[in-house]
Design an enzyme around this catalytic site. Structure first.
Site, mmCIF file in Angstrom:
data_model
loop_
_atom_site.group_PDB
_atom_site.id
_atom_site.type_symbol
_atom_site.label_atom_id
_atom_site.label_comp_id
_atom_site.label_asym_id
_atom_site.label_seq_id
_atom_site.Cartn_x
_atom_site.Cartn_y
_atom_site.Cartn_z
ATOM 1 N N ASP A 177 46.491 45.022 39.966
ATOM 2 C CA ASP A 177 45.817 46.006 40.822
ATOM 3 C C ASP A 177 46.738 47.163 41.188
ATOM 4 O O ASP A 177 46.281 48.250 41.522
ATOM 5 C CB ASP A 177 45.270 45.337 42.079
ATOM 6 C CG ASP A 177 44.082 44.457 41.716
ATOM 7 O OD1 ASP A 177 44.301 43.325 41.267
ATOM 8 O OD2 ASP A 177 42.936 44.941 41.813
ATOM 9 N N LYS A 201 45.449 39.467 42.006
ATOM 10 C CA LYS A 201 44.652 38.496 42.768
ATOM 11 C C LYS A 201 45.519 37.395 43.378
ATOM 12 O O LYS A 201 46.423 36.878 42.719
ATOM 13 C CB LYS A 201 43.591 37.914 41.827
ATOM 14 C CG LYS A 201 42.637 36.912 42.423
ATOM 15 C CD LYS A 201 41.947 37.419 43.676
ATOM 16 C CE LYS A 201 41.262 38.741 43.515
ATOM 17 N NZ LYS A 201 40.925 39.395 44.805
ATOM 18 N N ARG A 257 33.732 44.965 41.089
ATOM 19 C CA ARG A 257 35.115 44.729 41.503
ATOM 20 C C ARG A 257 36.008 44.755 40.268
ATOM 21 O O ARG A 257 35.518 44.867 39.145
ATOM 22 C CB ARG A 257 35.290 43.451 42.349
ATOM 23 C CG ARG A 257 34.364 42.340 42.121
ATOM 24 C CD ARG A 257 34.454 41.677 40.782
ATOM 25 N NE ARG A 257 35.816 41.352 40.425
ATOM 26 C CZ ARG A 257 36.292 41.274 39.208
ATOM 27 N NH1 ARG A 257 35.504 41.529 38.162
ATOM 28 N NH2 ARG A 257 37.541 40.966 38.962
ATOM 29 N N GLY A 258 37.336 44.640 40.492
ATOM 30 C CA GLY A 258 38.280 44.796 39.388
ATOM 31 C C GLY A 258 38.840 46.213 39.453
ATOM 32 O O GLY A 258 38.081 47.177 39.639
#
Ligand code: MRU
Length: 365
Positions: A252, A263, A61-62
């Site tokens: 993101d 987030k 993830r990321g």
């Protein structure tokens, strides 16, 4: 997905750099992030579907990391293809790209990387099949290498922006585990830590998925930087007590006016930082910019399953049948952001003017 001991080369801990995405002998090895920091396990992903699932279930993830992983997913689909003709191969690859596009909606790096793989495919359309497959693999490796270089620059610019700050607060995970290199916001923190051994970091646990408690704490400990883990609801009190000098987070998706999806919980932190007159920085490579969107209202926010809230790490903390709302990201308005650190330097407001200008700018940190 089968578990495996480790890929053939490299280490994930100790003095060497943390490199959680590895391409070895035509297979993709991923450090299983759902088990960290309690267990280090590598998973071998050797098919398109396994790669897509690894992104969906957050084995990896990321934002930059899922873009890199998706690019390798296309390369793997190419390698595994049994197509005998170019048109059949092209159709298979387009289906593979479409599958990977459906994995997670918010981080734009995923779509950026898949667009690059599609362009590569278009460019080599007339070449023999073996050459097409090789080009897809080379492009994925190139995307990975480029991200590593971007992280390096982000680290240097970020350390400059944070110069002199002693207590930094960060949210979610933005280090090597989330990227192809040293990270985005966390690269700035580790670069600053090399200059100032007294640096101290407040690490938000980052409910509900606990990327801070599990991954950032793991990475900061690995870097040897002093830190304390806090629960997300402690930031306000620390700021009021003068214990936070700056906040830095990743992103993101950043749109033209500087509105930034990151987030869940990031927006709240930005409001708090504004209230306490604390600088609030976002660090991201230009691959996280989406200049096709004018404001954050256009960003699709991923909603994830209820069990991430009711059963963190598989442990029931309430009844599993309670109704849950679980948006994975929020949007911080550009007006709350002191500066956006890109690989080309620090960009300040007004973002609608300065972000498009900054793209393509080549300064050396
Ligand atoms: O849901 P995740 O863990 O993929 O979310 C990650 C984040 O929100 C990070 O802060 C963001 O990708 C920036 S990381 C380089």
């Amino acid at each position: 997905m089968k578990g495996a001991a480790s890929p053939s080369r490299g280490r994930s801990r100790g003095k060497g750099a943390l490199r959680p995405i590895r391409w070895r002998s035509g297979a993709l090895w991923l450090l299983e992030q759902r088990l960290l920091p309690l267990r280090e396990k590598w998973v071998r992903t050797d098919s398109l579907e396994k790669v897509a699932k690894a992104i969906e279930d957050m084995t990896v993830r990321g934002a930059p990391a899922i873009g890199i992983t998706a690019a390798y997913g296309v390369a793997l689909a190419g390698k595994r293809s049994r197509a005998k003709t170019a048109p059949v191969f092209q159709r298979e690859m387009e289906k593979a790209i479409a599958r990977l596009r459906r994995t997670r909606p918010t981080a734009v790096n995923l779509f950026w990387a898949l667009d690059r793989m599609q362009k590569t495919l278009d460019r080599v359309r007339q070449a023999p099949l073996a050459a097409q497959k090789k080009s897809l693999e080379s492009e994925a490796l190139q995307i990975h290498r480029e991200d590593e270089a971007l992280c390096e620059k982000l680290g240097r610019w970020g350390a400059l922006a944070l110069k002199g700050k002693k207590n930094i607060l960060t949210h979610c995970n933005t280090g090597a585990l989330a990227t192809g290199g040293a990270g985005t916001a966390l690269a700035a923190i580790t670069a600053l830590g090399r200059q100032n051994p007294r640096l101290h970091v407040w690490v938000d646990e980052t409910r509900p998925y606990l990327q801070g408690a599990r991954l950032t704490a793991y990475e900061i400990a690995h870097a040897g930087i002093d830190f304390h883990l806090i629960t997300d609801n402690m930031a306000a009190a620390l700021m009021a007590q003068g214990k936070v000098d700056a906040v830095i987070v990743g992103a993101d998706r950043i749109v033209v006016n500087g509105d930034t999806a990151n987030k869940i919980g990031t927006y709240g932190l930005a409001v708090l930082a504004h209230q306490h007159r604390i600088p609030f920085y976002v660090s991201a490579p230009s691959t996280t910019l989406d200049l096709t969107k004018k404001t954050g209202r256009e960003i699709v926010i991923e909603e994830r399953g209820s069990r991430e809230v009711t059963h963190p790490q598989g442990v029931a903390i309430t009844r599993g049948d309670y109704p849950v709302f679980n948006p994975a990201f929020d949007v911080t308005p550009g007006r709350l952001i002191t500066g956006i650190i890109l690989e080309g330097g620090l960009v300040g407001p007004p973002y609608a003017k300065n972000l498009p200008r900054a793209v393509g700018r080549r300064l050396r940190p």
